[in-house]
Design an enzyme around this catalytic site. Structure first.
Site, PDB file in Angstrom:
ATOM      1  N   HIS A   1     -36.674  72.362 -21.427  1.00  0.00           N
ATOM      2  CA  HIS A   1     -35.223  72.162 -21.372  1.00  0.00           C
ATOM      3  C   HIS A   1     -34.843  71.093 -22.392  1.00  0.00           C
ATOM      4  CE1 HIS A   1     -36.447  68.709 -19.062  1.00  0.00           C
ATOM      5  NE2 HIS A   1     -36.987  69.480 -18.126  1.00  0.00           N
TER       6      HIS A   1
HETATM    7  P1  TYD Z   1     -37.591  68.840 -13.870  1.00  0.00           P
HETATM    8  O1  TYD Z   1     -37.081  67.814 -14.833  1.00  0.00           O
HETATM    9  O2  TYD Z   1     -36.880  70.149 -13.810  1.00  0.00           O
HETATM   10  O3  TYD Z   1     -39.148  69.086 -14.117  1.00  0.00           O
HETATM   11  P2  TYD Z   1     -39.848  69.835 -15.331  1.00  0.00           P
HETATM   12  O4  TYD Z   1     -38.819  70.069 -16.366  1.00  0.00           O
HETATM   13  O5  TYD Z   1     -40.947  68.924 -15.762  1.00  0.00           O
HETATM   14  O6  TYD Z   1     -40.400  71.107 -14.828  1.00  0.00           O
HETATM   15  O7  TYD Z   1     -37.630  68.166 -12.428  1.00  0.00           O
HETATM   16  C1  TYD Z   1     -38.217  68.825 -11.309  1.00  0.00           C
HETATM   17  C2  TYD Z   1     -37.392  68.526 -10.085  1.00  0.00           C
HETATM   18  O8  TYD Z   1     -37.381  67.126  -9.822  1.00  0.00           O
HETATM   19  C3  TYD Z   1     -35.937  68.944 -10.230  1.00  0.00           C
HETATM   20  O9  TYD Z   1     -35.529  69.545  -9.002  1.00  0.00           O
HETATM   21  C4  TYD Z   1     -35.178  67.674 -10.418  1.00  0.00           C
HETATM   22  C5  TYD Z   1     -36.061  66.628  -9.749  1.00  0.00           C
HETATM   23  N1  TYD Z   1     -35.981  65.341 -10.416  1.00  0.00           N
HETATM   24  C6  TYD Z   1     -35.349  64.278  -9.795  1.00  0.00           C
HETATM   25  O10 TYD Z   1     -34.810  64.405  -8.682  1.00  0.00           O
HETATM   26  N2  TYD Z   1     -35.302  63.072 -10.430  1.00  0.00           N
HETATM   27  C7  TYD Z   1     -35.860  62.877 -11.652  1.00  0.00           C
HETATM   28  O11 TYD Z   1     -35.799  61.751 -12.213  1.00  0.00           O
HETATM   29  C8  TYD Z   1     -36.505  63.989 -12.300  1.00  0.00           C
HETATM   30  C9  TYD Z   1     -37.121  63.834 -13.658  1.00  0.00           C
HETATM   31  C10 TYD Z   1     -36.551  65.198 -11.652  1.00  0.00           C
END
Ligand code: TYD
Length: 135
Positions: free
Chosen positions: A52
């Site tokens: 993303h």
């Molecule tokens: P995400 O950034 O989508 O993970 P990746 O891109 O590495 O697969 O985050 C995964 C989940 O965690 C998403 O539901 C959002 C949550 N999240 C938080 O609540 N706080 C945070 O600081 C981060 C980075 C993610």
């Protein structure tokens, strides 16, 4: 932002027979102030994280343990950076698509961010990212 705006930053390190120590200070060793720290760990073999872009989030990604690859994409070209030393940080400004892959066993990715978490800051669809870049 474009691919040539990313930076591989070498952080200070104190080598010691008792073990090594590295550190990073806001705006001195990386170009923003930290609002949030998160880390990714226990990644099963072959998994991909990230995938993303962020509208506002700038980040410094550090491989605290093990290794992984970060692929950064500005909509026109891509660059792969392998992180495998805990005294290197990859600075990624806002507005770039990125994902992480090829995590080694027991690797830990620490992300220092200038923003608090906000789902509104994410662009999770690659076509939307391309439109965002061309707008
Ligand atoms: P995400 O950034 O989508 O993970 P990746 O891109 O590495 O697969 O985050 C995964 C989940 O965690 C998403 O539901 C959002 C949550 N999240 C938080 O609540 N706080 C945070 O600081 C981060 C980075 C993610």
């Amino acid at each position: 932002m474009e691919i040539n705006n990313i930076q591989i930053l070498e952080l200070p390190k104190h080598l010691d027979l008792r073990g090594n120590l590295s550190f990073a200070e806001n705006e001195r060793h990386f170009p923003f102030a930290i609002n949030r720290v998160y880390w990714i760990y226990d990644v099963p073999g072959g998994e991909i994280r990230g995938g993303h872009a962020f509208k506002m989030q700038q980040e410094l990604i550090i491989a605290l343990s093990g290794s992984f690859d970060v692929i950064v994409d500005d909509g026109r070209s891509k660059q792969k950076v392998t992180l495998n030393r805990s005294y290197y940080g990859l600075y990624i400004p806002n507005g770039l698509w990125r994902h992480m892959e090829n995590f080694s066993t027991n690797s830990v990715a620490m992300v220092l961010s200038n923003t608090a978490f906000s789902e509104d800051d994410y662009i999770r669809d690659y076509e939307s990212f391309k439109h965002y870049k061309n707008a």
